[in-house]
Design a protein around this motif. Sequence first.
Motif, mmCIF file in Angstrom:
data_model
loop_
_atom_site.group_PDB
_atom_site.id
_atom_site.type_symbol
_atom_site.label_atom_id
_atom_site.label_comp_id
_atom_site.label_asym_id
_atom_site.label_seq_id
_atom_site.Cartn_x
_atom_site.Cartn_y
_atom_site.Cartn_z
ATOM 1 N N ASN A 101 11.541 12.009 -6.785
ATOM 2 C CA ASN A 101 10.220 11.617 -7.285
ATOM 3 C C ASN A 101 10.046 10.111 -7.227
ATOM 4 O O ASN A 101 8.993 9.613 -6.845
ATOM 5 C CB ASN A 101 10.025 12.090 -8.728
ATOM 6 N N ASN A 102 11.080 9.381 -7.623
ATOM 7 C CA ASN A 102 11.029 7.929 -7.613
ATOM 8 C C ASN A 102 10.868 7.416 -6.181
ATOM 9 O O ASN A 102 10.115 6.493 -5.932
ATOM 10 C CB ASN A 102 12.292 7.344 -8.255
ATOM 11 N N ARG A 103 11.583 8.041 -5.237
ATOM 12 C CA ARG A 103 11.473 7.648 -3.835
ATOM 13 C C ARG A 103 10.038 7.843 -3.344
ATOM 14 O O ARG A 103 9.493 7.005 -2.636
ATOM 15 C CB ARG A 103 12.444 8.464 -2.987
ATOM 16 N N ASP A 104 9.421 8.952 -3.756
ATOM 17 C CA ASP A 104 8.043 9.209 -3.350
ATOM 18 C C ASP A 104 7.100 8.146 -3.901
ATOM 19 O O ASP A 104 6.188 7.709 -3.205
ATOM 20 C CB ASP A 104 7.600 10.599 -3.789
ATOM 21 N N LEU A 105 7.318 7.752 -5.140
ATOM 22 C CA LEU A 105 6.476 6.710 -5.726
ATOM 23 C C LEU A 105 6.664 5.392 -5.004
ATOM 24 O O LEU A 105 5.693 4.681 -4.730
ATOM 25 C CB LEU A 105 6.787 6.546 -7.218
ATOM 26 N N LYS A 106 7.903 5.059 -4.682
ATOM 27 C CA LYS A 106 8.162 3.816 -3.952
ATOM 28 C C LYS A 106 7.574 3.878 -2.548
ATOM 29 O O LYS A 106 7.023 2.900 -2.065
ATOM 30 C CB LYS A 106 9.666 3.542 -3.879
ATOM 31 N N GLY A 107 7.714 5.020 -1.889
ATOM 32 C CA GLY A 107 7.168 5.176 -0.543
ATOM 33 C C GLY A 107 5.666 4.940 -0.529
ATOM 34 O O GLY A 107 5.143 4.246 0.338
ATOM 35 N N LYS A 108 4.985 5.513 -1.506
ATOM 36 C CA LYS A 108 3.532 5.329 -1.600
ATOM 37 C C LYS A 108 3.209 3.861 -1.871
ATOM 38 O O LYS A 108 2.308 3.296 -1.250
ATOM 39 C CB LYS A 108 2.961 6.209 -2.705
ATOM 40 N N ALA A 147 12.153 3.071 6.408
ATOM 41 C CA ALA A 147 12.672 4.423 6.188
ATOM 42 C C ALA A 147 12.017 5.085 4.975
ATOM 43 O O ALA A 147 11.684 6.280 5.016
ATOM 44 C CB ALA A 147 14.189 4.380 6.009
ATOM 45 N N THR A 148 11.807 4.317 3.909
ATOM 46 C CA THR A 148 11.190 4.869 2.699
ATOM 47 C C THR A 148 9.746 5.283 2.967
ATOM 48 O O THR A 148 9.303 6.352 2.546
ATOM 49 C CB THR A 148 11.250 3.844 1.544
ATOM 50 N N ILE A 149 9.016 4.452 3.695
ATOM 51 C CA ILE A 149 7.627 4.786 4.048
ATOM 52 C C ILE A 149 7.597 6.028 4.927
ATOM 53 O O ILE A 149 6.791 6.937 4.715
ATOM 54 C CB ILE A 149 6.934 3.593 4.734
ATOM 55 N N LYS A 150 8.499 6.099 5.915
ATOM 56 C CA LYS A 150 8.528 7.249 6.820
ATOM 57 C C LYS A 150 8.862 8.532 6.056
ATOM 58 O O LYS A 150 8.228 9.570 6.283
ATOM 59 C CB LYS A 150 9.546 7.022 7.935
ATOM 60 N N GLN A 151 9.835 8.478 5.141
ATOM 61 C CA GLN A 151 10.174 9.659 4.341
ATOM 62 C C GLN A 151 8.973 10.103 3.509
ATOM 63 O O GLN A 151 8.703 11.299 3.387
ATOM 64 C CB GLN A 151 11.356 9.362 3.423
ATOM 65 N N TRP A 152 8.258 9.155 2.955
ATOM 66 C CA TRP A 152 7.085 9.483 2.143
ATOM 67 C C TRP A 152 6.012 10.139 3.007
ATOM 68 O O TRP A 152 5.425 11.147 2.629
ATOM 69 C CB TRP A 152 6.538 8.215 1.473
ATOM 70 N N GLN A 153 5.779 9.576 4.198
ATOM 71 C CA GLN A 153 4.772 10.169 5.094
ATOM 72 C C GLN A 153 5.179 11.573 5.539
ATOM 73 O O GLN A 153 4.338 12.462 5.607
ATOM 74 C CB GLN A 153 4.570 9.269 6.320
#
Length: 100
Positions: free
Chosen positions: A52-59, A87-93
């Motif tokens: 969940n935290n990764r998703d928030l950071k990605g956004k 990588a974080t942005i790509k994972q979120w997308q």
Amino acid sequence: MTQSPYKNWTVEQIEQLKNNIVPKGKSYAQCSYFCRVHLHRGFRPVKSKIANNRDLKGKKFYEMHEQGMSYRDIAIAEGLTRQRIHATIKQWQDSIKVDG
């Protein structure tokens, strides 16, 4: 519980799969297989608060990039590498594509 046309799966369990939830009595492997074969999509349940935290950071990183900041600028501001930002942005997308 309503029986579905799929053997050993109820309609309620299939709805849970669509929401990336492992139904009671089913394993992750069963859920992943069913999603790939019958729903033609990936299965990615939220495994922990880290996801969940990764998703928030990605956004957050994506929005910063959309406002004109480079990956380098975001990395400096966040204390990370530009590769990690990408990588974080790509994972979120990718997670949005799976959910959508």
